[in-house]
Design an enzyme around this catalytic site. Structure first.
Site, mmCIF file in Angstrom:
data_model
loop_
_atom_site.group_PDB
_atom_site.id
_atom_site.type_symbol
_atom_site.label_atom_id
_atom_site.label_comp_id
_atom_site.label_asym_id
_atom_site.label_seq_id
_atom_site.Cartn_x
_atom_site.Cartn_y
_atom_site.Cartn_z
ATOM 1 N NE ARG B 55 -2.200 -1.183 3.342
ATOM 2 C CZ ARG B 55 -2.086 -2.492 3.479
ATOM 3 N NH1 ARG B 55 -2.734 -3.296 2.688
ATOM 4 N NH2 ARG B 55 -1.310 -3.012 4.411
ATOM 5 C CB THR B 56 3.503 2.532 2.249
ATOM 6 O OG1 THR B 56 2.729 2.231 3.403
ATOM 7 C CG2 THR B 56 4.221 3.844 2.469
ATOM 8 C CE LYS B 84 26.745 -4.494 -6.198
ATOM 9 N NZ LYS B 84 26.733 -3.401 -7.169
ATOM 10 N NE ARG B 105 7.112 0.834 5.001
ATOM 11 C CZ ARG B 105 5.887 0.365 5.194
ATOM 12 N NH1 ARG B 105 5.626 -0.906 4.992
ATOM 13 N NH2 ARG B 105 4.918 1.165 5.568
ATOM 14 C CG HIS B 133 3.809 4.648 8.350
ATOM 15 N ND1 HIS B 133 4.151 5.285 7.180
ATOM 16 C CD2 HIS B 133 3.040 3.599 7.982
ATOM 17 C CE1 HIS B 133 3.612 4.641 6.166
ATOM 18 N NE2 HIS B 133 2.931 3.617 6.621
#
Lengths: 157, 306
Positions: B55-56, B84, B105, B133
């Site tokens: 969703r985000t 890496k 995120r 959030h």
């Protein structure tokens, strides 16, 4: 600190620093934060000594080592009551109470293992707050607030 | 319009003033009514998702495209140089040289704030571990404003996992600006953390703590439900004990006020019976849609396009 017989419980130093009136039980944490093991001067500590003002106190004597105010102020995280005495030739030449800095950078390891500061090569950063319960530290990054007893690890000052 | 948001990093809901929150919510509602397909033409958003999200991520990317902007990025840290051993700082410093704004995120807490130090471009936090959030809170506030006509002086209950759920923590903090009457409904093992209750007390917010919801529902304007998150439980037995503790049915809403709206950050498991979806009280799917407009508003404001 003089016993009733007149002898010192913790011996006097000629030159250096005496951290007096530290909160009882805080001495080992203070030593750890100052990075004492990297110095080879004489260090004496007394813990849970009788104190007229607070019942019990800790005391630390660092021979031939004059700590800077900024370093001394780090002890305020564990003991805001601590008093710093700078000793020259057995005399106190400077005396001051430690001050809690608003920001502590690069010293305290954030107790939150999921904090970015524990997973990336970078300095930690905490905002301090003094309240009735003592000192609390809020991590600038993960935004969690910790009490002083939650703080277990330090980067050496 | 509201210039204080120009170029700003949006890391934590606590850094936004009530006026800033209002300006974002207002613009989001306007964009919902009147799309602006060319507002961010020529701008590029870096969509940096070091952790999977549907969703985000999709709503950030769609938000940018619906405003005429373009999107580059990744949906999994496995395809980046992080694999890496590159630091987050270096990764974001480079991405910041390519794009105009970064939406990100990351599984680690504080990652968005660290990323913001690496680039002069605005960084919008789309979730950093269990920490913040902020765009979820903005879309929650937008949904409250949209359904109630106001943000001030509302009776709002939060129910379910109030201990581990970051959405309810951020929403409760944001609502301190708007004089809400808060009801916290949770089993004791999932109660709102004490530090948050202390914060509410210090700000003079009226709240009460409950274990059951039956008597509370008739008082409410908004019921904010959350999923009991099995993955956050240290103890599986404790999870089994509380996972089905709240299950909202149509019968529970019999005495609800007409304006009551049920919100939920989704995904839901079984805490809201499917029959509730058909009642006029259900608003969680529209709420999810609002994520698109709240993120559009934020992108437009930080890029100073309005």
């Amino acid at each position: 600190m003089i016993q009733q017989t007149g002898t010192l419980l913790v011996s006097a130093i000629k030159n250096g620093t005496v951290i007096d009136h530290a909160k009882a039980g805080s001495a080992l944490k203070i030593l750890s934060i100052l990075g004492v093991e990297n110095h080879d001067n004489v260090v004496t500590i007394g813990m849970h000594l009788p104190s007229k003002t607070s019942g019990k106190k800790d005391i630390i004597k660092l021979a031939n080592w004059e700590i800077t105010p900024s370093k001394a102020n780090l002890t305020a995280i564990f003991s805001p009551s601590a008093v710093i005495n700078i000793i020259k030739d057995f005399k106190v030449v400077k005396k001051y109470q430690v001050e809690l800095s608003e920001i502590i950078s690069g010293l305290v390891v954030c107790p939150n293992p999921k904090c970015i500061t524990n997973n990336e090569s970078m300095d930690s950063l905490f905002h301090t707050q003094k309240n009735k319960q003592g000192v609390s530290l809020k991590c600038h990054y993960c935004e969690r607030t910790f009490k002083q007893e939650d703080i277990k690890e330090y980067h050496r000052a | 319009m509201f210039s204080t948001l120009k170029g700003r990093d949006i890391i934590s809901i606590n850094e936004l003033t009530p006026a800033e929150i209002n300006s974002i919510v207002k613009l989001a509602l306007e964009l919902k009514k009147k799309p602006q397909p060319n507002l961010l033409a020529g701008k590029v958003m870096g969509s940096c998702f070091f952790e999977p999200s549907t969703r985000t991520r999709l709503s950030f990317e769609t938000a940018m495209q619906r405003l005429g902007g373009k999107v580059v990025g990744f949906a999994d840290a496995g395809v980046t140089s992080a694999k890496k051993g590159e630091t987050l700082y270096d990764s974001i410093k480079i991405v910041g040289q390519y794009v105009d704004v970064v939406a990100m995120r990351h599984p680690l807490e504080g990652a968005a704030r660290r990323a913001a130090e690496a680039t002069d471009k605005p960084v919008i936090n789309g979730g950093d571990g269990a920490n913040q959030h902020p765009t979820q809170t903005l879309l929650d506030l937008m949904s409250i404003k949209e359904t109630q006509g106001k943000l001030n002086n509302l009776s709002i209950a939060m129910m379910g996992d109030l201990k581990y759920g970051r959405t309810v923590h951020s929403l409760a903090q944001a609502l301190t600006h708007f004089n809400a009457r808060l009801y916290f409904i949770a089993p004791p093992s999932l109660a709102m953390p004490e530090y948050l209750l202390t914060e509410l007390r210090e700000k003079g917010i009226k709240f009460s703590v409950h274990e059951s919801f039956e008597n509370i529902i008739p008082k409410l304007d908004v019921l904010y439900m959350t999923r009991i998150q099995g993955e956050r439980f240290p103890d599986q037995m404790e999870y089994n004990r509380v996972k089905d503790v709240y299950r909202l049915t149509v019968a529970d809403l019999k005495n609800a006020k007409k304006n009551l709206r049920i919100l939920h950050p989704l995904p839901r498991v079984n805490e809201i019976d499917y029959a509730v979806d058909k009642t006029p009280h259900a608003y969680y799917f529209e709420q999810a849609e609002n994520g698109l407009y709240a993120r559009q508003a934020l992108l437009a404001l930080v890029l100073n396009a309005i």
